[in-house]
Every structure is written in C-alpha cells, then in structure tokens.
Design a protein around this motif. Structure first.
Motif, PDB file in Angstrom:
ATOM      1  N   ILE A 155      -0.235 -10.217   1.091  1.00 51.71           N
ATOM      2  CA  ILE A 155       0.177  -9.150   2.001  1.00 51.71           C
ATOM      3  C   ILE A 155      -0.489  -9.406   3.344  1.00 51.71           C
ATOM      4  O   ILE A 155      -1.723  -9.453   3.437  1.00 51.71           O
ATOM      5  N   ASN A 156       0.302  -9.606   4.374  1.00 54.25           N
ATOM      6  CA  ASN A 156      -0.206  -9.917   5.710  1.00 54.25           C
ATOM      7  C   ASN A 156      -0.051  -8.702   6.622  1.00 54.25           C
ATOM      8  O   ASN A 156       0.994  -8.050   6.607  1.00 54.25           O
ATOM      9  N   ILE A 157      -1.062  -8.421   7.397  1.00 52.28           N
ATOM     10  CA  ILE A 157      -1.001  -7.297   8.323  1.00 52.28           C
ATOM     11  C   ILE A 157      -0.595  -7.807   9.703  1.00 52.28           C
ATOM     12  O   ILE A 157      -1.345  -8.535  10.360  1.00 52.28           O
ATOM     13  N   ALA A 158       0.596  -7.437  10.124  1.00 49.77           N
ATOM     14  CA  ALA A 158       1.111  -7.830  11.440  1.00 49.77           C
ATOM     15  C   ALA A 158       0.924  -6.650  12.402  1.00 49.77           C
ATOM     16  O   ALA A 158      -0.139  -6.055  12.467  1.00 49.77           O
ATOM     17  N   SER A 159       1.957  -6.291  13.132  1.00 48.64           N
ATOM     18  CA  SER A 159       1.891  -5.178  14.083  1.00 48.64           C
ATOM     19  C   SER A 159       3.285  -4.937  14.634  1.00 48.64           C
ATOM     20  O   SER A 159       4.114  -5.861  14.686  1.00 48.64           O
ATOM     21  N   PRO A 178       1.814  -2.225  11.241  1.00 43.96           N
ATOM     22  CA  PRO A 178       1.381  -0.877  11.617  1.00 43.96           C
ATOM     23  C   PRO A 178       1.736  -0.570  13.065  1.00 43.96           C
ATOM     24  O   PRO A 178       1.795  -1.463  13.915  1.00 43.96           O
ATOM     25  N   GLY A 179       1.964   0.709  13.321  1.00 41.96           N
ATOM     26  CA  GLY A 179       2.067   1.179  14.698  1.00 41.96           C
ATOM     27  C   GLY A 179       0.694   1.631  15.173  1.00 41.96           C
ATOM     28  O   GLY A 179      -0.312   0.964  14.919  1.00 41.96           O
ATOM     29  N   TRP A 180       0.630   2.783  15.829  1.00 36.38           N
ATOM     30  CA  TRP A 180      -0.626   3.317  16.334  1.00 36.38           C
ATOM     31  C   TRP A 180      -1.420   3.878  15.159  1.00 36.38           C
ATOM     32  O   TRP A 180      -1.063   4.877  14.562  1.00 36.38           O
ATOM     33  N   ILE A 181      -2.519   3.215  14.823  1.00 36.14           N
ATOM     34  CA  ILE A 181      -3.395   3.647  13.737  1.00 36.14           C
ATOM     35  C   ILE A 181      -4.745   4.023  14.334  1.00 36.14           C
ATOM     36  O   ILE A 181      -5.398   3.207  14.988  1.00 36.14           O
ATOM     37  N   GLY A 189      -1.013   7.312  13.121  1.00 37.17           N
ATOM     38  CA  GLY A 189      -1.301   6.833  11.783  1.00 37.17           C
ATOM     39  C   GLY A 189      -2.778   6.821  11.457  1.00 37.17           C
ATOM     40  O   GLY A 189      -3.646   6.935  12.328  1.00 37.17           O
ATOM     41  N   ARG A 190      -3.058   6.681  10.173  1.00 38.89           N
ATOM     42  CA  ARG A 190      -4.421   6.569   9.660  1.00 38.89           C
ATOM     43  C   ARG A 190      -4.513   5.306   8.803  1.00 38.89           C
ATOM     44  O   ARG A 190      -3.503   4.848   8.261  1.00 38.89           O
ATOM     45  N   PRO A 191      -5.713   4.734   8.635  1.00 40.02           N
ATOM     46  CA  PRO A 191      -5.842   3.556   7.772  1.00 40.02           C
ATOM     47  C   PRO A 191      -5.252   3.766   6.385  1.00 40.02           C
ATOM     48  O   PRO A 191      -4.695   2.831   5.796  1.00 40.02           O
ATOM     49  N   ALA A 192      -5.358   4.980   5.854  1.00 40.72           N
ATOM     50  CA  ALA A 192      -4.829   5.246   4.508  1.00 40.72           C
ATOM     51  C   ALA A 192      -3.318   5.031   4.439  1.00 40.72           C
ATOM     52  O   ALA A 192      -2.791   4.688   3.370  1.00 40.72           O
TER      53      ALA A 192
END
Length: 249
Positions: free
Chosen positions: A138-142, A185-188, A210-213
């Motif tokens: 699972i890769n975290i992009a943006s 993710p958007g605005w976290i 958004g939140r990290p959760a």
C-alpha cells in the motif's frame, strides 16, 4: 475488520508521527504484528511504546538502511506480509530557486523507496511457496498527483510517480499473491485543528478536513485478506475536494 489481520506482519515507512503513526496504531489494533522505520528516533521510540510496535531507525533515502530495517523485522517476525510506503517530505520553493539537489532529494525520499521495498518483497517471495503467500503493498501518494500549486514540482513528480509505479507493480506482482494499491490523501491535519477555520472545514464536501485515522482505515480496507480483487488502484481520500469545481469569485 477489527482483528482481521491477526497473524499477519506489517512494515510501515515513516511511521513515527502523523499519518504514519495513525497507520501503525491501526494495524496493531487490527491484530498485525507491526514494525516501522523513521528518521526521527525520538518520535519513533515514543510511537513504538504507545502502539506496541517495533521501531527501526532508518533514512528511507538510503536503500541499504531501508533493506536492513526490513531484514531486521523479518528476523523478528519471520516475514513481512503488508508493506506500507508512507514516508515522505514536502518542500515547496519557487521553480527558479529550486536546486537539482532539492528535487532529487524529494524523489529519493518519496518515490524511490516504493521501488526498493517492492523489489525487496519480490526477491524474498520469488519461490513457489513464497508466490502463494498473502501479501499487500500500500503506497501513500497524494491528491497532488493531479492537482498542483506553484513551486511544488518535486512533490508533484514524486506523488505522480507513486501512482504510476503502483499500477506497474501490480502487474509485476500478478504471478504472486500480492496486490499493490495506493491511497491519495487530501488535506490531512496532523494535530493542528486549532488553526483550521470554519471556512477551511466548510469548503470540503464532507464538512471537515481529514485526520490520520481516515487514511489508516483505508489501509486496513486494502490490507483485508478478502479484498484481493482491488489491485493497481488509487484510492482518493480527500473529503470530495477533487470533485469540486472551483472558480475565483
């Protein structure tokens, strides 16, 4: 999905704080034995104590250090089932003032480790038995992979690269029991809710930032052993902002 990852082992890059810490905590609550690396030793040790996870100090831009951390986690747990590539930096500067070294550093931290960890897993699983083992990358992009502001060339290039690398890796792992997906993710907000205005919240169709959760729950969804038909995808978690048409008033 609570405890559905019992018996699985996860490794998270950049897991000491923010989104990474949220992912580490969620994986532990889901029952996974969890290890993570980070360049920040102080925060890493604090997260490890709080979450009950194993911490390995490492700069992900150093491929040898990153692979050594993965190997150390394997020695402790036997194997890595879930890889979450979360580590990243954001450095914005005017284009004319951005050095080549700065651009390269962003790619070295944000993009290259995605290839390094995937190649490591492929080599480790390259046996008849290994190819049948459950696995998730699972890769975290943006959302900045398709939206930009001035001075964000390095960050945009790295996140766009992650999205493209994700679907390429999904095909390369097609002979393995490993799916490869990414989350944009958007605005976290990582703990600064006091500085967020009501207008900031209202501009999101979901009515909040958004939140990290939010990202951690998406990771658990993609890691679920039953969700093996989701592959090569980019899951956008942004409160609807990328679907909102915006004009200057």
């Amino acid at each position: 999905m609570l405890k559905n990852l019992t018996g699985k082992t996860a490794f998270v890059t950049g897991g000491a704080h923010g989104i990474g810490r949220g992912i580490v905590e969620a994986l532990r609550l889901a029952g996974a034995r969890t290890a993570f690396c980070d360049i920040n030793t102080e925060l890493g040790e604090a997260t490890a104590r709080a979450a009950g996870a194993d911490f390995y100090p490492a700069d992900v831009a150093d491929a040898d250090a990153l692979c050594n951390a993965l190997e150390a986690a394997c020695e402790r747990f036997g194997d890595i089932d879930i890889l979450v590539n979360n580590a990243g930096i954001s450095e914005f500067s005017p284009l004319a003032e951005t050095s080549l070294e700065q651009f390269d550093r962003i790619l070295a931290v944000n993009l290259r480790p995605v290839f390094v960890t995937a190649q490591w897993m492929a080599a480790r699983r390259n046996t008849p038995e290994g190819r049948t083992r459950y696995g998730r990358i699972i890769n975290i992009a943006s959302t900045r992979w398709l939206q930009s502001e001035p001075g964000s060339e390095g960050y945009a290039a790295s996140k766009g690269g992650i999205v493209s690398l994700t679907h390429a890796l999904a095909l390369s792992f097609s002979d393995y029991n490993v799916t490869v997906n990414c989350i944009s993710p958007g605005w976290i907000d990582n703990g600064n809710f006091g500085s967020i205005s009501e207008q900031d919240r209202r501009q999101h169709p979901s009515g909040r930032v958004g939140r990290p959760a939010d990202i951690a729950r998406a990771c658990l969804f993609l890691a679920d052993p039953k969700n093996d038909f989701i592959n090569g995808q980019n899951l956008v978690v942004d409160g609807g902002m990328t679907k909102k048409m915006i004009y200057c008033e």
